[in-house]
Design an enzyme around this catalytic site. Structure first.
Site, PDB file in Angstrom:
ATOM      1  N   TYR A 198       0.877  -1.176   0.000  1.00 21.86           N
ATOM      2  CA  TYR A 198       0.000   0.000   0.000  1.00 21.86           C
ATOM      3  C   TYR A 198       0.911   1.222   0.000  1.00 21.86           C
ATOM      4  O   TYR A 198       1.771   1.355   0.862  1.00 21.86           O
ATOM      5  CB  TYR A 198      -0.865   0.027   1.257  1.00 21.86           C
ATOM      6  N   LYS A 294     -12.111  -5.154   2.761  1.00 21.72           N
ATOM      7  CA  LYS A 294     -13.077  -5.706   3.722  1.00 21.72           C
ATOM      8  C   LYS A 294     -14.423  -6.089   3.108  1.00 21.72           C
ATOM      9  O   LYS A 294     -15.221  -6.755   3.761  1.00 21.72           O
ATOM     10  CB  LYS A 294     -13.318  -4.678   4.838  1.00 21.72           C
ATOM     11  N   TYR A 382      -6.503  -5.754  10.151  1.00 20.19           N
ATOM     12  CA  TYR A 382      -6.395  -6.229   8.767  1.00 20.19           C
ATOM     13  C   TYR A 382      -6.849  -7.697   8.685  1.00 20.19           C
ATOM     14  O   TYR A 382      -7.423  -8.141   7.700  1.00 20.19           O
ATOM     15  CB  TYR A 382      -4.951  -6.092   8.284  1.00 20.19           C
TER      16      TYR A 382
END
Ligand code: APR
Ligand code: PHB
Length: 386
Positions: A198, A294, A382
């Site tokens: 990321y 998610k 996470y």
């Protein structure tokens, strides 16, 4: 035609719910407005939390996932031209599994086909006629069909119809649209990194992900006004290259895109997630920005909860779990919204952001990287362990 549970929507949520209900001898029917091919080929995120892997194994669709899924011990965050590893295995003793949503959907479809569940694809003009004694009407192969059921479950996603049958004076909607989107590209090229990266760079957000050891998935931040036809493969690769930290940028393997798409970032929650004999699950009830990967995990968590509640109702005549469904799911929904929103804010340059905010974000990330407590919290969130 009668059934116990009528499911509107045959995406991952509807398919898994049908499978879990069928495994518990609870009769159900899925009405899906698109074709099976359309549903199977929708490209979405592919990071499964350990809890999601467990649910899919329990449903009997874990075989290919365990064989072909790639376990990741951690992921990376890159800013200030450096790369920092978040070792979830070491911090929280668990891993995520890389396995595309298209593969999850195909595994669910194959399993449902084997056990002959009832799915109407290309079900058109679906109308909910009654929500107390649920009755729907739809057309299929130009025939008008009516179905009576004890419950209706809206697994029909953000643009679905079921949520519209929760009265306006009961329903509360919380929504936020981000001032930027993600432009994603899928290519049969070797991923630049064995685990996700990321990136918050002065050129904006980038994400290096994958579907397998030979298939990469990349994203860059773009404005909400962008149109995919203005983005050649070369233009995408040039912009992705600009976000990459110097240590790795020259290892980027480019190639022709298999798929390119632009996704608007949005946070959305409907409360409550049920009304009378109508229930909502998955994207029909909530949308999270993709930063935390998610969406699918939260959807399947709802379904796991709802299938258990229906099992209690139909097998033990207990309404307790059904009554608590919305409250229980919303607790996880808001924890997930909080994490996804925090991660999105931390990693993106907002168009109207001042220098102070930019600098504060960088220092917040530096604090995180140098704090075992903060890395432990990040690793657990996470992994979906709130
Ligand atoms: N009638 C019948 N089917 C409908 C209707 C309708 N009126 N409206 C939508 N659908 C179908 C869509 O065609 C789609 O197949 O409902 C399905 C909803 O699927 P998703 O949008 O994938 O939502 P869900 O199954 O909850 O899965 C959530 O999918 O979109 C991703 O990021 C999301 O990963 C998350 C996951
Ligand atoms: C993806 O691989 O599509 C992906 C991975 C991680 C995210 C979002 C998308 O946070």
């Amino acid at each position: 035609m009668d059934t116990k549970v009528l499911i509107i929507g045959g995406g991952p949520s509807g398919l898994l719910l049908s499978l879990l209900l069928t495994k518990n001898d609870i009769d159900n029917i899925i009405l899906e407005k698109n074709t099976a091919l359309h549903v199977a080929n929708r490209i979405r995120a592919g990071i499964l939390e350990p809890g999601t892997v467990k649910i899919l194994k329990k449903a009997g669709v874990g075989k290919r996932l365990c064989k072909e899924g790639i376990k990741h011990n951690g992921f990376n965050i890159s800013f200030n031209n450096k790369i920092y590893h978040i070792n979830m295995k070491k911090l929280a003793n668990d891993t995520v599994t890389v396995y595309g949503q298209t593969e999850v959907t195909k595994d669910l479809m194959d399993k449902l086909a084997k056990i002959n569940t009832k799915i109407f694809y290309k079900a058109n003009n679906i109308k909910i006629l009654n929500i107390i004694k649920p009755k729907v009407e739809f057309t299929h192969n130009s025939k008008k069909i009516k179905i009576n059921s004890q419950f209706i479950v809206g697994c029909d996603g953000y643009h679905g119809i079921t949520k519209n049958f929760i009265p306006k004076n009961i329903k509360k909607i919380y929504e936020k649209e981000y001032s930027f989107s993600w432009l994603g590209l899928l290519s049969d090229t070797k991923p630049i990194s064995p685990e996700l990266i990321y990136i918050n760079n002065t050129n904006g957000f980038g994400l290096c992900s994958m579907r397998s050891k030979t298939r990469s998935r990349y994203y860059i931040q773009c404005s909400n006004k962008e149109r995919i036809k203005d983005w050649s493969d070369d233009r995408f690769w040039e912009n992705l290259y600009k976000t990459l930290p110097s240590d790795i940028k020259n290892t980027l393997q480019t190639g022709p895109s298999i798929e390119k798409s632009i996704a608007q970032l949005r946070s959305y929650v409907i409360e409550p997630m049920n009304y009378k004999n109508i229930f909502l699950a998955g994207d029909a009830a909530h949308i999270v920005p993709p930063t935390g990967a998610k969406g699918l995990n939260l959807a399947l968590s709802d379904v796991n909860c709802l299938s258990s509640a229906f099992k209690s109702y139909f097998h033990r005549k207990s309404e307790e779990e059904l009554k608590n469904y919305s409250k229980k799911c919303l607790s996880r929904v808001w924890k997930t919204q909080n994490f996804s929103s925090w991660f999105t804010n931390a990693l993106h340059n907002f168009p109207d952001e001042d220098n102070f905010t930019k600098e504060m974000k960088k220092n917040m990330l530096l604090d995180l990287i140098h704090s075992n407590t903060q890395k432990f919290n990040l690793a657990n969130k996470y992994l979906g362990k709130y």
